[in-house]
Structures are given as C-alpha cells and as structure tokens.
Write an enzyme that holds these catalytic residues in place. Structure first.
Site, PDB file in Angstrom:
ATOM      1  N   CYS A 115       0.760  -1.121   0.065  1.00  0.00           N
ATOM      2  CA  CYS A 115      -0.153  -0.054   0.068  1.00  0.00           C
ATOM      3  C   CYS A 115       0.785   1.432   0.144  1.00  0.00           C
ATOM      4  O   CYS A 115       0.110   2.460  -0.376  1.00  0.00           O
ATOM      5  CB  CYS A 115      -1.041  -0.039   1.140  1.00  0.00           C
ATOM      6  N   HIS A 149      -8.794   3.285  -2.598  1.00  0.00           N
ATOM      7  CA  HIS A 149      -7.255   2.633  -2.212  1.00  0.00           C
ATOM      8  C   HIS A 149      -6.725   2.123  -3.313  1.00  0.00           C
ATOM      9  O   HIS A 149      -6.608   0.823  -3.169  1.00  0.00           O
ATOM     10  CB  HIS A 149      -7.297   1.960  -0.977  1.00  0.00           C
TER      11      HIS A 149
END
Lengths: 386, 142
Positions: free
Chosen positions: A86, A336
């Site tokens: 991430c 995301h």
C-alpha cells in the site's frame, strides 16, 4: 544535497473504472502534464512507477518501461518500479527524491497506478491476500481487514475508544470526499449510516474501511534549478522518513494498538524538515481503516497516545481544528488503488500548498504531511512546505 | 483456450517445493512444530531457514504445546477471498511463548473470548496441483 520540489501533479477519477491498466496510466499522465504546461514528456529524465499487483490484475510486469512508452518518456537517468504494497507510491517518491537530491536526476515523474477491480469480485479480494504472508497468513484467507480489526479491538480495550469514534473518522472522510470530484464516493455519510453499515471484521464496518478501487496519480519532481524555471509555486520536499517493525502478525509488537515504526518514520521526517507536529496544517494519512487514522493522530504526534478517538470526536482533525486530516477524503472516501494512493496524497498536498484545492482548501496551508503505510508495522512519512 | 490457475494461496508443502517440508510432514502426523536455531537457540514462529539473530542456517525441529490461549481474535463475515467461506474466525494464539496466527474452527464464534484456551488441530486442505495432500494449522475451542 540538492533541494527537490514537486512542480506538477494530477489524479485520475478513482472508482470502479471502465478502463484498462494502460488507460489509467494515460489519464494520470495527462492530468499531471496539464498541471505544468512547461513540461513535456520528452523533458523528463526519469520515471518511477509505484504499482503492486499488475502481474495478477493486468497480466503485466515490466511496468516502468511500459508506462514510459505509454507516456512518451525516454528515461536517461532513472527508470524503476516500486512495490511496497500500500505504500508503493510514496516509496517511489522517496526514490525519485533521493536521485534528484544526489544530483543523479533532474526531472522525474512518479506515477502510481492500480487496476484492482476484476470481472469476479472474489478474485479481486483474493489478490489482496498477496499483501500478507502467503505461507502463514494468506493461506488461511487473511486479507487486511482482520489485521486492523485486531488493532481496533486492542485500542478500544486499552484506551476506551468507542465504535462511534471509529465511525466519526468515516463520517469526516466521506464528507471530505464529497467535495473531491476524483473520489470513489461522493455522497458523504452520516454517523448513523456508518454505524449501521454491514460488519466486515468486528468492530470494523463497511464505512470504516477503504474499498477496492481503480485509479492512478502522477507527480513531477524537480531539482531546485529546474523547479524555479518551471513554476512560480514549487512545493518543497522538506523531510522524509521510513521505518519497519515487521511483516507478519506474529512478528509485530504484541500490542497491535501501538505502531512504533510510524512514530520513528515521523520523527525522522520532522527532524529532517525542522518542523514539529504542531506546525502541520494538513495531513494526508493512511486511513485504510478508521482505526489506522486514529492511531496515526497519536503516532504522528497530533495528540497523546490513546487520545486518538477523542481527537476526532472533538473535531480536532477537521477544518477549524488542530490539523485537517485527509482533506481529499482519505482512502475511505477516495478509494485505495494501492500504488496510486501515496502519489494521490502528494498531489493533494501539492494542490493545498499552492492554494488550488478549491472547496477543500485548508486556509493558509503552509506545511503538509503525507503518511502511507503497508501493514501495521511499515510506515513512510513525507513533510512538504511551500 | 481453457483457463487454469497455476498457483493458489496455499503453500506448496512437499519436499520438491520447500525446505520447510518437514513442518508439513509433522503437521500431517498431528504434530505442531517449529524451528530452533542450532547456533544461538532462538525459537521462532513461523519456522525459518535463516536465523535473524545469529545468521545461522542450521535448525532442529521442536514440538510446541498442543494448547494455547487466544490473545486476540476477529470474525470476518464479508469480503472473503475466493476459495474461502464465511465466517472466518481469525485468532492470534499464544503457544509456548510464541504468537501464532491461525483460524479457530468453531460453530459459535460469538462464544469465543480473549483468554480462551484452544487446542491445535491440523486441517486437510486442497491437494497440491500434482496431488500431494496439504494441511494447515488451526485451533478449536477446548
């Protein structure tokens, strides 16, 4: 070391996109070049692409060269892909920063891109399991939500953090996202909606989680000399820090509500920038789950350890409070798209510090921070100034 | 063209595929084991092929206790990956001073509590693509 600035930034629409992996690269490149008309693709001497799993989602590796060709960039100093789950986007920005600061490159694009949604939703979720340990975690069906649920439970037990305080993070970020045309979600959310949304992994409900999103973002970094030629409003990289505590749940510190690596990363960035937490006007933090933002307030030094729930409840993380956290809507509101997230955070800080954020503008924003993590034990922090 | 899935999230466990194959042989036989470094004595979970303490690569297998204590757990009801079924009960189980991540197999997740005693149980999962059986670690309430 040379000073380094952001001179351009652009973000695609985030969402469940009717677009290919390459379409998203084209869109982010277009948006970024449009923000700095003095720069054409041929002017760049470097490209770094943050992207996590195109091998699974687009059957594509060799990403940096593919993106360079798509955008007409001919790297002569730096061409690389970063993969750090991430945090891949911010890790890419650090690489480009280091090359320029060292004098090895002059003008570098960092592009983050991810096409996560798949024809079969369960496969998209399965792919997210590649971010945890295959042999000891993903084999059991683990993805991110249960990890952060364990942190939330610990925080609630130790500091009396409430479900309503977790929900306040969702309300705030969805409300912010409603003012961001590139966000995945733009309808806002009420406290009741968040608290009544379906349970994902107790105590985290749907509106306390970031969704599976497609999107891309790009920024252009320049040496001081080039930056001054290209724009009257450069946004300077003042500090950066990164720290890791561990990868698997078995090796992280036993108290999952305590993320010392984030504090160390922040301390490095603050020290390098010569600023304190209290001087930060806006922060783009990694709210993959509501608990992550609450812990971020604490580890970034915006409030004392254990006070994160009350910090959001009292409005101290919102407009008019101590620091505006996630003005673009965060990961919860924007979505995301892994590799794109850190770059989109930088793009928001770029707009805010140039007073170009429109209805989301934080008044008189001078210092902006981004925080990007890849699991509970791995953190990257950047401090920017105008 | 027919589509085939070449890899899945389950580890390849047989001797052809991993230096930790003995762990899985033990697991299939009902033993929960891990590695102890022969150089410095460090005990780790999960088992290792390289010691982060002394940089050694020689290990012995040691048996762990069959019972542990739930350190934390969460029940995941939605957002389950392909190939798994809801609900999934994920736990951190303390076993002999180590923290193991594993599922707890129970029909009553609501009855589970932090501090509860659980018992190790090996679970047979999908075979390797060429047919070798595979097992994973799980726990069940005492």
């Amino acid at each position: 070391m040379k000073r380094v600035a952001l001179v351009g930034a652009g973000v695609t629409k985030f969402g469940v996109r009717k677009a290919s992996y390459r379409d998203l690269i084209w869109e982010a490149g277009k948006a970024c070049f449009d923000s700095v008309p003095a720069v054409k693709p041929r002017d760049l001497d470097g490209l770094v692409v943050g992207s996590v799993m195109p091998e699974r989602t687009a059957f594509q590796s060799h990403i940096s060269s593919m993106a360079a060709e798509a955008l007409g960039i001919k790297p002569s100093s730096l061409s690389a892909r970063t993969e750090h789950m991430c945090a891949s986007g911010t890790v890419g920005i650090r690489y480009a920063y280091a090359f320029i600061a060292a004098g090895l490159a002059d003008l570098v694009m960092v592009l983050g891109v991810e096409k996560l949604n798949q024809p079969v939703t369960d496969e998209a979720i399965l792919n997210m399991g590649t971010g945890v340990d295959r042999e000891w975690e993903a084999c059991h069906g683990l993805t991110a939500p249960p990890c952060f649920a364990l942190a939330a439970q610990k925080h609630m037990a130790r500091y009396s953090t409430t479900e309503e305080q977790l929900a306040r993070v969702g309300v705030k970020n969805h409300t912010h996202a409603a003012r961001n045309p590139t966000a995945h979600f733009q309808k806002g959310a009420t406290l009741e909606q968040v608290l009544c949304s379906r349970m994902i992994a107790a105590p985290l409900r749907l509106f306390m989680c970031s969704p599976i999103t497609d999107g891309a973002a790009a920024v252009i970094l320049a040496s001081e000399e080039r930056a001054r030629d290209l724009t009257t409003k450069p946004v300077w990289i003042m500090g950066t820090g990164q720290a890791l505590d561990g990868f698997t749940l078995s090796s992280l510190p036993e108290d999952y509500a305590h993320w010392p690596a984030m504090k160390r990363a922040a301390d490095s960035a603050y020290r390098m920038a010569g600023v304190t937490a209290g001087e930060v006007d806006l922060a783009e933090v990694h709210d993959c789950f509501a608990i992550a933002e609450i812990i971020a307030y604490e580890e970034l030094g915006f409030c004392e350890k254990g006070e994160g729930g009350r910090f959001v409840e009292k409005g101290r993380a919102d407009y008019g409070g101590d620091v505006v956290v996630n003005p673009r809507g965060g990961l919860m509101g924007c979505g995301h798209p892994l590799g794109a997230t850190g770059v989109a955070q930088a793009a928001e800080v770029f707009a805010q510090l140039r007073d170009e954020a429109g209805p989301r503008q934080v008044a008189d924003a001078r210092i902006g921070l981004t925080h990007n993590n890849s699991g509970m034990g791995e953190h990257v922090v950047m401090v920017y100034g105008r | 063209m027919t589509y085939f899935r070449a890899v899945d999230p389950l580890p390849l466990q047989s001797v052809e595929h991993t230096k930790l194959h003995q762990f899985y042989t033990h697991l299939a036989a009902g033993r929960l084991t891990t590695t102890r470094c022969l150089g410095c004595g460090r005990l780790d979970w999960p088992p290792r092929g390289f010691c982060p303490e002394c940089a050694g690569d020689a290990f012995e297998w040691v048996d762990l206790p069959r019972e542990g204590t739930v350190h934390g757990f969460t029940v995941q009801e939605t957002g389950i990956p392909a190939g798994f079924t809801s609900p999934l009960v994920f736990a951190i189980v303390k076993v002999g001073g180590l923290r193991l991540f594993a599922p707890v197999l129970t029909r009553e997740p609501a009855a589970l509590q932090v501090g509860a005693r659980v018992r190790f149980v090996p679970v047979r999962v999908a075979d390797e693509p060429k047919g070798a059986p595979r097992h994973l670690v799980a726990f069940e309430p005492e």
